[in-house]
Motif scaffolding. Structure first.
Motif, PDB file in Angstrom:
ATOM      1  N   GLY A 175       0.848  -1.190   0.000  1.00  0.00           N
ATOM      2  CA  GLY A 175       0.000   0.000   0.000  1.00  0.00           C
ATOM      3  C   GLY A 175       0.881   1.236   0.000  1.00  0.00           C
ATOM      4  O   GLY A 175       2.076   1.170   0.288  1.00  0.00           O
ATOM      5  N   ASN A 176       0.282   2.373  -0.299  1.00  0.00           N
ATOM      6  CA  ASN A 176       1.090   3.575  -0.423  1.00  0.00           C
ATOM      7  C   ASN A 176       0.724   4.659   0.583  1.00  0.00           C
ATOM      8  O   ASN A 176       0.927   5.836   0.328  1.00  0.00           O
ATOM      9  CB  ASN A 176       1.011   4.111  -1.856  1.00  0.00           C
ATOM     10  N   ALA A 177       0.177   4.271   1.712  1.00  0.00           N
ATOM     11  CA  ALA A 177      -0.189   5.254   2.737  1.00  0.00           C
ATOM     12  C   ALA A 177       1.066   5.939   3.279  1.00  0.00           C
ATOM     13  O   ALA A 177       2.064   5.289   3.578  1.00  0.00           O
ATOM     14  CB  ALA A 177      -0.936   4.577   3.872  1.00  0.00           C
ATOM     15  N   VAL A 178       1.006   7.262   3.361  1.00  0.00           N
ATOM     16  CA  VAL A 178       2.101   8.047   3.905  1.00  0.00           C
ATOM     17  C   VAL A 178       1.514   8.957   4.978  1.00  0.00           C
ATOM     18  O   VAL A 178       0.568   9.702   4.717  1.00  0.00           O
ATOM     19  CB  VAL A 178       2.786   8.910   2.821  1.00  0.00           C
ATOM     20  N   HIS A 179       2.066   8.879   6.166  1.00  0.00           N
ATOM     21  CA  HIS A 179       1.614   9.730   7.265  1.00  0.00           C
ATOM     22  C   HIS A 179       2.593  10.889   7.398  1.00  0.00           C
ATOM     23  O   HIS A 179       3.792  10.679   7.491  1.00  0.00           O
ATOM     24  CB  HIS A 179       1.533   8.932   8.566  1.00  0.00           C
ATOM     25  N   GLY A 180       2.041  12.083   7.408  1.00  0.00           N
ATOM     26  CA  GLY A 180       2.901  13.259   7.448  1.00  0.00           C
ATOM     27  C   GLY A 180       2.554  14.204   8.581  1.00  0.00           C
ATOM     28  O   GLY A 180       1.474  14.142   9.171  1.00  0.00           O
ATOM     29  N   ILE A 181       3.504  15.070   8.861  1.00  0.00           N
ATOM     30  CA  ILE A 181       3.360  16.108   9.872  1.00  0.00           C
ATOM     31  C   ILE A 181       3.909  17.406   9.296  1.00  0.00           C
ATOM     32  O   ILE A 181       4.542  17.400   8.246  1.00  0.00           O
ATOM     33  CB  ILE A 181       4.114  15.734  11.177  1.00  0.00           C
ATOM     34  N   ARG A 182       3.689  18.488  10.002  1.00  0.00           N
ATOM     35  CA  ARG A 182       4.172  19.799   9.578  1.00  0.00           C
ATOM     36  C   ARG A 182       5.371  20.211  10.429  1.00  0.00           C
ATOM     37  O   ARG A 182       5.503  19.788  11.580  1.00  0.00           O
ATOM     38  CB  ARG A 182       3.071  20.849   9.716  1.00  0.00           C
ATOM     39  N   PRO A 183       6.233  21.055   9.894  1.00  0.00           N
ATOM     40  CA  PRO A 183       7.419  21.497  10.637  1.00  0.00           C
ATOM     41  C   PRO A 183       7.101  22.186  11.967  1.00  0.00           C
ATOM     42  O   PRO A 183       7.874  22.090  12.919  1.00  0.00           O
ATOM     43  CB  PRO A 183       8.103  22.474   9.675  1.00  0.00           C
ATOM     44  N   ALA A 184       5.950  22.828  12.067  1.00  0.00           N
ATOM     45  CA  ALA A 184       5.601  23.553  13.287  1.00  0.00           C
ATOM     46  C   ALA A 184       4.933  22.669  14.349  1.00  0.00           C
ATOM     47  O   ALA A 184       4.711  23.125  15.476  1.00  0.00           O
ATOM     48  CB  ALA A 184       4.687  24.730  12.948  1.00  0.00           C
ATOM     49  N   ASP A 185       4.625  21.417  14.021  1.00  0.00           N
ATOM     50  CA  ASP A 185       4.022  20.513  15.008  1.00  0.00           C
ATOM     51  C   ASP A 185       4.995  20.250  16.145  1.00  0.00           C
ATOM     52  O   ASP A 185       6.226  20.327  15.972  1.00  0.00           O
ATOM     53  CB  ASP A 185       3.637  19.177  14.357  1.00  0.00           C
ATOM     54  N   LEU A 232       7.783   9.568  10.415  1.00  0.00           N
ATOM     55  CA  LEU A 232       6.802  10.381   9.697  1.00  0.00           C
ATOM     56  C   LEU A 232       7.535  11.310   8.739  1.00  0.00           C
ATOM     57  O   LEU A 232       8.616  11.805   9.069  1.00  0.00           O
ATOM     58  CB  LEU A 232       5.993  11.231  10.677  1.00  0.00           C
ATOM     59  N   VAL A 233       6.935  11.544   7.577  1.00  0.00           N
ATOM     60  CA  VAL A 233       7.511  12.529   6.676  1.00  0.00           C
ATOM     61  C   VAL A 233       7.023  13.909   7.108  1.00  0.00           C
ATOM     62  O   VAL A 233       5.927  14.064   7.632  1.00  0.00           O
ATOM     63  CB  VAL A 233       7.141  12.267   5.197  1.00  0.00           C
ATOM     64  N   VAL A 234       7.880  14.885   6.910  1.00  0.00           N
ATOM     65  CA  VAL A 234       7.540  16.266   7.218  1.00  0.00           C
ATOM     66  C   VAL A 234       7.265  16.956   5.894  1.00  0.00           C
ATOM     67  O   VAL A 234       8.117  16.959   4.993  1.00  0.00           O
ATOM     68  CB  VAL A 234       8.694  16.970   7.973  1.00  0.00           C
ATOM     69  N   THR A 235       6.071  17.513   5.764  1.00  0.00           N
ATOM     70  CA  THR A 235       5.673  18.166   4.519  1.00  0.00           C
ATOM     71  C   THR A 235       5.191  19.583   4.795  1.00  0.00           C
ATOM     72  O   THR A 235       4.767  19.900   5.904  1.00  0.00           O
ATOM     73  CB  THR A 235       4.543  17.383   3.815  1.00  0.00           C
ATOM     74  N   LEU A 287       9.338  17.158  24.425  1.00  0.00           N
ATOM     75  CA  LEU A 287       7.985  17.114  23.874  1.00  0.00           C
ATOM     76  C   LEU A 287       7.455  18.465  23.381  1.00  0.00           C
ATOM     77  O   LEU A 287       6.752  18.503  22.376  1.00  0.00           O
ATOM     78  CB  LEU A 287       7.015  16.480  24.881  1.00  0.00           C
ATOM     79  N   PRO A 288       7.782  19.596  24.018  1.00  0.00           N
ATOM     80  CA  PRO A 288       7.279  20.869  23.480  1.00  0.00           C
ATOM     81  C   PRO A 288       8.068  21.404  22.279  1.00  0.00           C
ATOM     82  O   PRO A 288       7.638  22.365  21.636  1.00  0.00           O
ATOM     83  CB  PRO A 288       7.409  21.847  24.650  1.00  0.00           C
ATOM     84  N   GLN A 289       9.194  20.798  21.943  1.00  0.00           N
ATOM     85  CA  GLN A 289      10.012  21.281  20.827  1.00  0.00           C
ATOM     86  C   GLN A 289       9.289  21.063  19.501  1.00  0.00           C
ATOM     87  O   GLN A 289       8.410  20.211  19.376  1.00  0.00           O
ATOM     88  CB  GLN A 289      11.367  20.578  20.822  1.00  0.00           C
ATOM     89  N   LYS A 290       9.679  21.816  18.503  1.00  0.00           N
ATOM     90  CA  LYS A 290       9.070  21.751  17.172  1.00  0.00           C
ATOM     91  C   LYS A 290       9.764  20.691  16.309  1.00  0.00           C
ATOM     92  O   LYS A 290      10.954  20.420  16.446  1.00  0.00           O
ATOM     93  CB  LYS A 290       9.168  23.110  16.463  1.00  0.00           C
ATOM     94  N   VAL A 291       9.002  20.144  15.400  1.00  0.00           N
ATOM     95  CA  VAL A 291       9.499  19.124  14.471  1.00  0.00           C
ATOM     96  C   VAL A 291      10.697  19.645  13.690  1.00  0.00           C
ATOM     97  O   VAL A 291      11.692  18.936  13.518  1.00  0.00           O
ATOM     98  CB  VAL A 291       8.367  18.679  13.518  1.00  0.00           C
ATOM     99  N   GLU A 292      10.622  20.881  13.226  1.00  0.00           N
ATOM    100  CA  GLU A 292      11.697  21.438  12.397  1.00  0.00           C
ATOM    101  C   GLU A 292      13.041  21.479  13.125  1.00  0.00           C
ATOM    102  O   GLU A 292      14.086  21.520  12.488  1.00  0.00           O
ATOM    103  CB  GLU A 292      11.317  22.829  11.895  1.00  0.00           C
ATOM    104  N   GLU A 293      13.027  21.424  14.466  1.00  0.00           N
ATOM    105  CA  GLU A 293      14.261  21.427  15.236  1.00  0.00           C
ATOM    106  C   GLU A 293      14.929  20.053  15.278  1.00  0.00           C
ATOM    107  O   GLU A 293      16.128  19.957  15.498  1.00  0.00           O
ATOM    108  CB  GLU A 293      13.978  21.887  16.671  1.00  0.00           C
ATOM    109  N   LEU A 294      14.158  18.997  15.058  1.00  0.00           N
ATOM    110  CA  LEU A 294      14.690  17.639  15.159  1.00  0.00           C
ATOM    111  C   LEU A 294      14.763  16.891  13.840  1.00  0.00           C
ATOM    112  O   LEU A 294      15.520  15.937  13.706  1.00  0.00           O
ATOM    113  CB  LEU A 294      13.798  16.800  16.099  1.00  0.00           C
ATOM    114  N   MET A 295      13.953  17.288  12.878  1.00  0.00           N
ATOM    115  CA  MET A 295      13.838  16.501  11.641  1.00  0.00           C
ATOM    116  C   MET A 295      15.152  16.458  10.868  1.00  0.00           C
ATOM    117  O   MET A 295      16.001  17.332  10.991  1.00  0.00           O
ATOM    118  CB  MET A 295      12.744  17.088  10.749  1.00  0.00           C
ATOM    119  N   THR A 296      15.273  15.421  10.076  1.00  0.00           N
ATOM    120  CA  THR A 296      16.377  15.310   9.136  1.00  0.00           C
ATOM    121  C   THR A 296      15.909  15.966   7.849  1.00  0.00           C
ATOM    122  O   THR A 296      14.948  15.510   7.223  1.00  0.00           O
ATOM    123  CB  THR A 296      16.733  13.829   8.891  1.00  0.00           C
TER     124      THR A 296
END
Length: 174
Positions: free
Chosen positions: A43-53, A70-73, A100-109
């Motif tokens: 299947g091709n399901a992709v779960h994504g999040i936003r940089p500000a989450d 999760l992919v960041v989009t 936990l309160p940090q933003k995705v954009e701070e940790l994502m690759t």
């Protein structure tokens, strides 16, 4: 003296008698497996999040979906990065109690290795193994079309091997 029913081979007995127990196709079938074939099955399901989450929100999604990354989009669905549970654990070790309160954009690759549907699984597995990562987004014409894991690749290959073993057994037994 040979048994009475024995007849020695004569000229012409072996003509047009070929065995086909092995062929380039059967020996190399695993190298022809593509990401598209795996996605067709998975299947091709992709779960994504936003940089500000927040990471707290991400942890809930990972838990609820029972996935490891999760992919960041952005708002247009364009790939901006990837965030895995491994990234979160590393940050938790660096900033205990404050992750936990940090933003995705701070940790994502941000530099994400991707693959295409036509890529061979053997090549994708090699890239993932050498890069020491377990998740890879699949991109076609610049758009996300799936996500595969090293586990998906290994399981797909194991199923292929089981099928090949069954085919060989059927050829032997008849």
């Amino acid at each position: 003296m040979a048994p009475f029913s024995y007849q020695p081979p004569t000229r012409g007995d072996k003509e047009d008698h070929h065995t086909y127990s092995q062929s380039a196709e059967s020996n190399l079938s695993h190298s022809q497996s593509t990401v598209a074939k795996l996605l067709k099955k998975k299947g091709n399901a992709v779960h994504g999040i936003r940089p500000a989450d927040t990471i707290g929100h991400v942890v809930e999604i990972l838990r609820d979906k029972r996935i490891g990354a999760l992919v960041v989009t952005d708002q247009n669905g364009d790939l901006k990065g990837i965030l895995s549970e491994r990234d979160i654990v590393r940050r938790m070790a660096e900033t205990p109690g404050h992750t936990l309160p940090q933003k995705v954009e701070e940790l994502m690759t941000a530099e994400v290795h991707t693959c295409a549907p036509e890529d061979l699984l053997i090549d994708v597995a090699k890239v993932m193994t050498e890069g020491r990562f377990r998740h890879m987004p699949v991109v076609k014409d610049g758009a996300l079309c799936g996500m595969i894991t090293i586990g998906d690749v290994v399981n797909y290959r194991l199923e292929e091997l089981e099928y090949e073993a069954l085919r060989m057994k059927q050829m032997i037994v008849g």
